[in-house]
Motif scaffolding. Structure first.
Motif, PDB file in Angstrom:
ATOM      1  N   VAL A   1      34.744 -24.932 -42.812  1.00 30.62           N
ATOM      2  CA  VAL A   1      34.691 -23.594 -42.221  1.00 30.62           C
ATOM      3  C   VAL A   1      33.928 -23.592 -40.900  1.00 30.62           C
ATOM      4  N   ALA A   2      32.724 -24.178 -40.893  1.00 28.50           N
ATOM      5  CA  ALA A   2      31.896 -24.174 -39.680  1.00 28.50           C
ATOM      6  C   ALA A   2      32.570 -24.890 -38.505  1.00 28.50           C
ATOM      7  N   PRO A   3      33.110 -26.126 -38.696  1.00 27.16           N
ATOM      8  CA  PRO A   3      33.813 -26.761 -37.575  1.00 27.16           C
ATOM      9  C   PRO A   3      35.013 -25.952 -37.099  1.00 27.16           C
ATOM     10  N   GLY A   4      35.733 -25.296 -38.041  1.00 26.60           N
ATOM     11  CA  GLY A   4      36.887 -24.488 -37.651  1.00 26.60           C
ATOM     12  C   GLY A   4      36.490 -23.296 -36.795  1.00 26.60           C
ATOM     13  N   VAL A   5      35.441 -22.591 -37.214  1.00 25.58           N
ATOM     14  CA  VAL A   5      34.954 -21.436 -36.449  1.00 25.58           C
ATOM     15  C   VAL A   5      34.418 -21.892 -35.091  1.00 25.58           C
ATOM     16  N   ALA A   6      33.688 -23.025 -35.096  1.00 28.39           N
ATOM     17  CA  ALA A   6      33.135 -23.546 -33.839  1.00 28.39           C
ATOM     18  C   ALA A   6      34.249 -23.914 -32.861  1.00 28.39           C
ATOM     19  N   GLY A   7      35.354 -24.463 -33.397  1.00 30.30           N
ATOM     20  CA  GLY A   7      36.485 -24.809 -32.538  1.00 30.30           C
ATOM     21  C   GLY A   7      37.081 -23.587 -31.874  1.00 30.30           C
ATOM     22  N   ILE A   8      37.174 -22.483 -32.623  1.00 28.09           N
ATOM     23  CA  ILE A   8      37.701 -21.237 -32.059  1.00 28.09           C
ATOM     24  C   ILE A   8      36.769 -20.709 -30.967  1.00 28.09           C
ATOM     25  N   ILE A   9      35.454 -20.758 -31.239  1.00 26.46           N
ATOM     26  CA  ILE A   9      34.474 -20.277 -30.254  1.00 26.46           C
ATOM     27  C   ILE A   9      34.555 -21.095 -28.966  1.00 26.46           C
ATOM     28  N   GLN A  10      34.657 -22.420 -29.124  1.00 24.56           N
ATOM     29  CA  GLN A  10      34.692 -23.266 -27.926  1.00 24.56           C
ATOM     30  C   GLN A  10      36.013 -23.108 -27.176  1.00 24.56           C
ATOM     31  N   PHE A  11      37.077 -22.749 -27.884  1.00 23.55           N
ATOM     32  CA  PHE A  11      38.349 -22.478 -27.201  1.00 23.55           C
ATOM     33  C   PHE A  11      38.204 -21.260 -26.290  1.00 23.55           C
ATOM     34  N   VAL A  12      37.495 -20.230 -26.785  1.00 20.36           N
ATOM     35  CA  VAL A  12      37.301 -19.005 -26.010  1.00 20.36           C
ATOM     36  C   VAL A  12      36.239 -19.194 -24.938  1.00 20.36           C
ATOM     37  N   HIS A  13      35.161 -19.920 -25.286  1.00 19.51           N
ATOM     38  CA  HIS A  13      34.059 -20.160 -24.344  1.00 19.51           C
ATOM     39  C   HIS A  13      33.862 -21.667 -24.180  1.00 19.51           C
ATOM     40  N   PRO A  14      34.653 -22.305 -23.337  1.00 17.57           N
ATOM     41  CA  PRO A  14      34.662 -23.771 -23.235  1.00 17.57           C
ATOM     42  C   PRO A  14      33.340 -24.391 -22.806  1.00 17.57           C
ATOM     43  N   ARG A  15      32.446 -23.629 -22.205  1.00 18.74           N
ATOM     44  CA  ARG A  15      31.176 -24.211 -21.755  1.00 18.74           C
ATOM     45  C   ARG A  15      30.103 -24.193 -22.841  1.00 18.74           C
ATOM     46  N   LEU A  16      30.420 -23.635 -23.994  1.00 20.83           N
ATOM     47  CA  LEU A  16      29.484 -23.656 -25.126  1.00 20.83           C
ATOM     48  C   LEU A  16      29.835 -24.827 -26.042  1.00 20.83           C
ATOM     49  N   PRO A  17      29.023 -25.878 -26.073  1.00 20.64           N
ATOM     50  CA  PRO A  17      29.356 -27.071 -26.873  1.00 20.64           C
ATOM     51  C   PRO A  17      29.049 -26.899 -28.358  1.00 20.64           C
ATOM     52  N   VAL A  18      29.551 -25.810 -28.948  1.00 20.98           N
ATOM     53  CA  VAL A  18      29.235 -25.525 -30.350  1.00 20.98           C
ATOM     54  C   VAL A  18      29.996 -26.443 -31.300  1.00 20.98           C
ATOM     55  N   ALA A  19      31.136 -26.962 -30.866  1.00 22.88           N
ATOM     56  CA  ALA A  19      31.913 -27.841 -31.742  1.00 22.88           C
ATOM     57  C   ALA A  19      31.118 -29.094 -32.099  1.00 22.88           C
ATOM     58  N   CYS A  20      30.412 -29.646 -31.119  1.00 23.87           N
ATOM     59  CA  CYS A  20      29.597 -30.832 -31.375  1.00 23.87           C
ATOM     60  C   CYS A  20      28.528 -30.549 -32.424  1.00 23.87           C
ATOM     61  N   VAL A  21      27.886 -29.395 -32.294  1.00 27.58           N
ATOM     62  CA  VAL A  21      26.832 -29.024 -33.239  1.00 27.58           C
ATOM     63  C   VAL A  21      27.406 -28.867 -34.645  1.00 27.58           C
ATOM     64  N   ALA A  22      28.530 -28.143 -34.750  1.00 28.24           N
ATOM     65  CA  ALA A  22      29.141 -27.900 -36.058  1.00 28.24           C
ATOM     66  C   ALA A  22      29.615 -29.191 -36.704  1.00 28.24           C
ATOM     67  N   MET A  23      30.238 -30.054 -35.910  1.00 28.76           N
ATOM     68  CA  MET A  23      30.708 -31.335 -36.430  1.00 28.76           C
ATOM     69  C   MET A  23      29.540 -32.185 -36.917  1.00 28.76           C
ATOM     70  N   SER A  24      28.444 -32.179 -36.155  1.00 32.12           N
ATOM     71  CA  SER A  24      27.266 -32.964 -36.533  1.00 32.12           C
ATOM     72  C   SER A  24      26.683 -32.481 -37.851  1.00 32.12           C
ATOM     73  N   LEU A  25      26.555 -31.162 -37.995  1.00 34.27           N
ATOM     74  CA  LEU A  25      25.983 -30.601 -39.220  1.00 34.27           C
ATOM     75  C   LEU A  25      26.885 -30.871 -40.423  1.00 34.27           C
ATOM     76  N   ALA A  26      28.201 -30.696 -40.240  1.00 34.21           N
ATOM     77  CA  ALA A  26      29.135 -30.943 -41.340  1.00 34.21           C
ATOM     78  C   ALA A  26      29.102 -32.405 -41.770  1.00 34.21           C
ATOM     79  N   THR A  27      29.047 -33.311 -40.789  1.00 25.90           N
ATOM     80  CA  THR A  27      28.986 -34.740 -41.095  1.00 25.90           C
ATOM     81  C   THR A  27      27.686 -35.095 -41.792  1.00 25.90           C
ATOM     82  N   LEU A  28      26.579 -34.499 -41.339  1.00 30.27           N
ATOM     83  CA  LEU A  28      25.288 -34.748 -41.975  1.00 30.27           C
ATOM     84  C   LEU A  28      25.307 -34.294 -43.433  1.00 30.27           C
ATOM     85  N   ILE A  29      25.882 -33.114 -43.680  1.00 33.46           N
ATOM     86  CA  ILE A  29      25.969 -32.608 -45.054  1.00 33.46           C
ATOM     87  C   ILE A  29      26.816 -33.541 -45.915  1.00 33.46           C
TER      88      ILE A  29
END
Length: 352
Positions: free
Chosen positions: A156-184
């Protein structure tokens, strides 16, 4: 091992994803020198790494749920088609400029088909989520409901982050979400290695010891603690006659019957594989169902599973019960339950 291999491949893809995204941002913001072609190269690598990372995540989720999908290599190869298409589109984009391109002034721009970068990558995330939800609804997997719900929440988090970064490409939220999901995922994997039996998914002996000490320390004066020791009847003959794969399957079914038997009568306890074909349930006196009712529920559910699986052999368990006394250690409690279990075997005429 296949699950671990796909997890490692997703980590490698994620590292490439991070490096290419960071390099792009540093060039884009003039932190380091680079021209527009560097931006195009970074974005091409970034989107292919995204697709491959999502693909290997998808396979990882399938493997840890032990679905029939990953047992069919033709289906596995076919599932990679989205990643292959993504690679072809990225190569073609170097000439067609339909995904992203350089403007006349050398700056980076999105192309008319830019959304395909997300469609062919996050389709794996959506597909993984849908298949997990289907498993939860149909209950057609060997994983229990709690594990499935946890898996369903991870994409869920990586999916939402991907949508946010699509709308706001300068916000690197996908990296953060992917990192947290992988850590979990990594922490869950390590926890399972430490505390769970790899075959049945139950607690292992080490976790049983820890749980016993915690239960004994936290026990009130009025509370009664019981240990149920379950042993498969004629298990050696199952292994000798039908092979160890069928023997392993039998152990998995017993583990499932223990979990679902406890759930059926509303008794919550610590269920563990003690070793070989022996299983332990630690539970308190709380709950309206008696220990005998629990035994009957376990045997009833096991009989149903044997019928559902169409096993070529009979599979039953003998269960001994012992009550925890103040001076009891886990070992002494198991010895008492073991004696009760062998009494039941003698009464029923069943052997090892």
């Amino acid at each position: 091992m296949e699950a671990q291999r796909n997890f490692v491949m997703s980590i490698i893809s994620e590292m490439v994803f991070f490096v290419s995204d960071t390099w792009f941002l540093m060039v884009f913001t003039n932190v380091i020198p680079g021209d527009g072609w560097i931006l195009i190269a970074c974005k091409s690598v970034y989107f292919f790494a995204t697709s491959s990372m999502c693909f290997f995540w998808f396979l990882y989720f399938e493997h840890i749920r032990e679905t029939s999908f990953v047992k069919d290599m033709r289906k596995v190869r076919l599932s990679s088609v989205l990643m292959v298409i993504m690679g072809v589109l990225l190569i073609g984009n170097l000439f067609g400029k339909y995904l992203f391109y350089l403007g006349d002034d050398g700056t980076y721009h999105r192309g008319p088909l830019f959304i395909l970068n997300y469609v062919f990558s996050y389709a794996y995330v959506v597909l993984a989520w849908i298949r997990i939800i289907i498993n939860i609804i149909k209950k057609d997997t060997k994983k229990n409901r709690k594990q499935l719900v946890r898996l369903a929440l991870l994409p869920v988090a990586p999916g939402v982050a991907g949508i946010i970064q699509f709308v706001h490409p300068r916000l690197p939220v996908a990296c953060v979400a992917m990192s947290l999901a992988t850590l979990i995922l990594y922490l869950v994997w390590v926890d399972e290695l430490i505390s769970l039996d790899p075959l049945t998914g139950l607690n292992n002996r080490k976790q049983l010891n820890l749980s016993f000490e915690q239960i004994k320390r936290g026990k009130s004066d009025q509370e009664k603690i019981f240990l149920l020791l379950a042993d498969a009847n004629h298990f050696k003959s199952i292994n000798d006659t039908y092979g160890h794969l069928q023997g392993d399957n039998a152990l998995k079914l017993i583990a499932k019957a223990l979990r679902e038997g406890c759930k059926a009568v509303g008794r919550r306890g610590i269920i563990a594989r003690y070793g070989g074909d022996e299983f332990v349930i630690l539970l308190s006196s709380e709950g309206s169902a008696s220990n005998e009712e629990l035994k009957n529920a376990i045997n009833t559910r096991l009989a149903e599973l044997v019928k559902e699986e169409k096993l070529p052999f009979e599979l039953t368990v003998s269960i001994g019960i012992a009550k925890l006394e103040e001076a009891d250690s886990l070992k002494s409690l198991i010895v008492k339950a073991d004696a009760a279990m062998y009494n039941e075997k003698r009464e029923r005429g069943t052997g090892r």
